[in-house]
Design an enzyme around this catalytic site. Sequence first.
Site, PDB file in Angstrom:
ATOM      1  N   HIS A  67      -4.247 -47.501  11.043  1.00 60.44           N
ATOM      2  CA  HIS A  67      -2.733 -47.373  11.186  1.00 60.44           C
ATOM      3  C   HIS A  67      -2.013 -46.236  10.447  1.00 60.44           C
ATOM      4  O   HIS A  67      -1.253 -45.483  11.005  1.00 60.44           O
ATOM      5  CB  HIS A  67      -1.951 -48.698  10.537  1.00 60.44           C
ATOM      6  CG  HIS A  67      -0.552 -48.796  10.679  1.00 60.44           C
ATOM      7  ND1 HIS A  67       0.419 -48.210   9.538  1.00 60.44           N
ATOM      8  CD2 HIS A  67       0.409 -48.883  11.846  1.00 60.44           C
ATOM      9  CE1 HIS A  67       1.648 -48.362  10.158  1.00 60.44           C
ATOM     10  NE2 HIS A  67       1.736 -48.548  11.416  1.00 60.44           N
TER      11      HIS A  67
ATOM     12  N   GLU B 243      -2.914 -43.183  12.568  1.00 59.26           N
ATOM     13  CA  GLU B 243      -1.758 -43.306  13.660  1.00 59.26           C
ATOM     14  C   GLU B 243      -0.529 -42.468  12.983  1.00 59.26           C
ATOM     15  O   GLU B 243      -0.138 -41.462  14.053  1.00 59.26           O
ATOM     16  CB  GLU B 243      -1.558 -44.395  14.125  1.00 59.26           C
ATOM     17  CG  GLU B 243      -0.277 -44.625  15.394  1.00 59.26           C
ATOM     18  CD  GLU B 243       0.321 -45.791  15.132  1.00 59.26           C
ATOM     19  OE1 GLU B 243       1.624 -45.880  15.588  1.00 59.26           O
ATOM     20  OE2 GLU B 243      -0.385 -46.897  15.090  1.00 59.26           O
ATOM     21  N   HIS B 244      -0.101 -42.582  12.168  1.00 60.22           N
ATOM     22  CA  HIS B 244       1.098 -41.940  11.493  1.00 60.22           C
ATOM     23  C   HIS B 244       0.629 -40.545  11.427  1.00 60.22           C
ATOM     24  O   HIS B 244       1.727 -39.553  11.779  1.00 60.22           O
ATOM     25  CB  HIS B 244       1.517 -42.490  10.265  1.00 60.22           C
ATOM     26  CG  HIS B 244       2.472 -43.699  10.393  1.00 60.22           C
ATOM     27  ND1 HIS B 244       3.816 -43.820  10.393  1.00 60.22           N
ATOM     28  CD2 HIS B 244       2.070 -44.972  10.837  1.00 60.22           C
ATOM     29  CE1 HIS B 244       4.147 -45.129  10.434  1.00 60.22           C
ATOM     30  NE2 HIS B 244       3.252 -45.753  11.010  1.00 60.22           N
TER      31      HIS B 244
ATOM     32  N   GLU C 165       4.074 -39.978   3.910  1.00 57.84           N
ATOM     33  CA  GLU C 165       4.023 -40.883   4.952  1.00 57.84           C
ATOM     34  C   GLU C 165       3.933 -42.362   4.342  1.00 57.84           C
ATOM     35  O   GLU C 165       4.218 -43.542   4.879  1.00 57.84           O
ATOM     36  CB  GLU C 165       2.947 -40.712   5.902  1.00 57.84           C
ATOM     37  CG  GLU C 165       3.099 -41.256   7.229  1.00 57.84           C
ATOM     38  CD  GLU C 165       4.382 -40.664   8.069  1.00 57.84           C
ATOM     39  OE1 GLU C 165       4.952 -41.476   8.926  1.00 57.84           O
ATOM     40  OE2 GLU C 165       4.743 -39.725   7.587  1.00 57.84           O
TER      41      GLU C 165
ATOM     42  N   GLU D 235       8.242 -49.725   6.621  1.00 63.08           N
ATOM     43  CA  GLU D 235       7.580 -50.207   8.053  1.00 63.08           C
ATOM     44  C   GLU D 235       7.184 -51.739   7.789  1.00 63.08           C
ATOM     45  O   GLU D 235       7.589 -52.645   8.414  1.00 63.08           O
ATOM     46  CB  GLU D 235       6.649 -49.653   9.054  1.00 63.08           C
ATOM     47  CG  GLU D 235       6.123 -50.173  10.404  1.00 63.08           C
ATOM     48  CD  GLU D 235       5.249 -49.340  10.706  1.00 63.08           C
ATOM     49  OE1 GLU D 235       4.368 -50.033  11.772  1.00 63.08           O
ATOM     50  OE2 GLU D 235       4.954 -48.170  10.461  1.00 63.08           O
TER      51      GLU D 235
END
Length: 291
Positions: free
Chosen positions: A102, A105-106, A175, A182
Amino acid sequence: MVRPTSLLRRRIIGSTASVTSSSSHYHHHLRQHRRSNVTAAAADLSFPSYLLAAPTTDITRFPSSGLRVASETMPGSNTATVGVWIDAGSRYETPHNNGAAHFLEHMAFKGTSRRTQYQLEIEIENMGGHLNAYTSREQTVYFAKVFQRDVPRAMDILADILLNSRLDPVAISRERDVILREMKEVNRHEEELVLDHLHATAFQGYGLGRTILGPEMNIRGLTKEDLRTYVDTHYLAPSMVVAGAGAVDHAELCDLADKYFGGLRTELDEDMKGSDAVCNDVGVFVGSDVR
């Protein structure tokens, strides 16, 4: 395609007690009657136009690398969606790197060795395209929606963000906060949170029991080296499917897939298989409950 009439073939069984060798006229009449019934039934049978016009799915597997390509060409379409589906979701992570898929992905959209983040955004915008990604327990997916003429450029961009991401330490640090926010948002939605608890209790101690975002400790602690190692150990040719739909030509898509992904590693050596970056479990259901 199966012809409708072939579905209507039937065996007609009748009594032959009164039929003798002199009844050839009767048999001829019976055959004629049977043909007319089948023809009439076939004429009444029809298929919806959308079913007859449904595109076929073409699949190619490269023997040398194990890379697979699948496509559905839709006549009359001017746009296409192309993407890369990778068996590299959270179930393939270990306690050490859970959350890496994940996190990658960012980071994919933060720039590569060939394109800055700004150049990447401008290139997609000038094509009138759309670039996106998502991570699940099973897969990591990167895809682009573009016009037909831009399919080769889209494949070039997808390969670039997958394999050449800069993974800048400053961007990674920034990030972390995004992903932690999130996580808080996900935890507010009970319908999503309950699935995490379900997997955690059903597959305790296995990759399927881990969350997609990973624990907070990992989000704060994953490094550039951790992320690069995850790419090197999980983005393997046999684990990838290059897929396209719409205005795509299967032969062209195969050529592009081979060009950009055909040279990837096909298997791991023994040292890599035994490292803390690779999850070797198969996901066993153990069952339990949460109280």
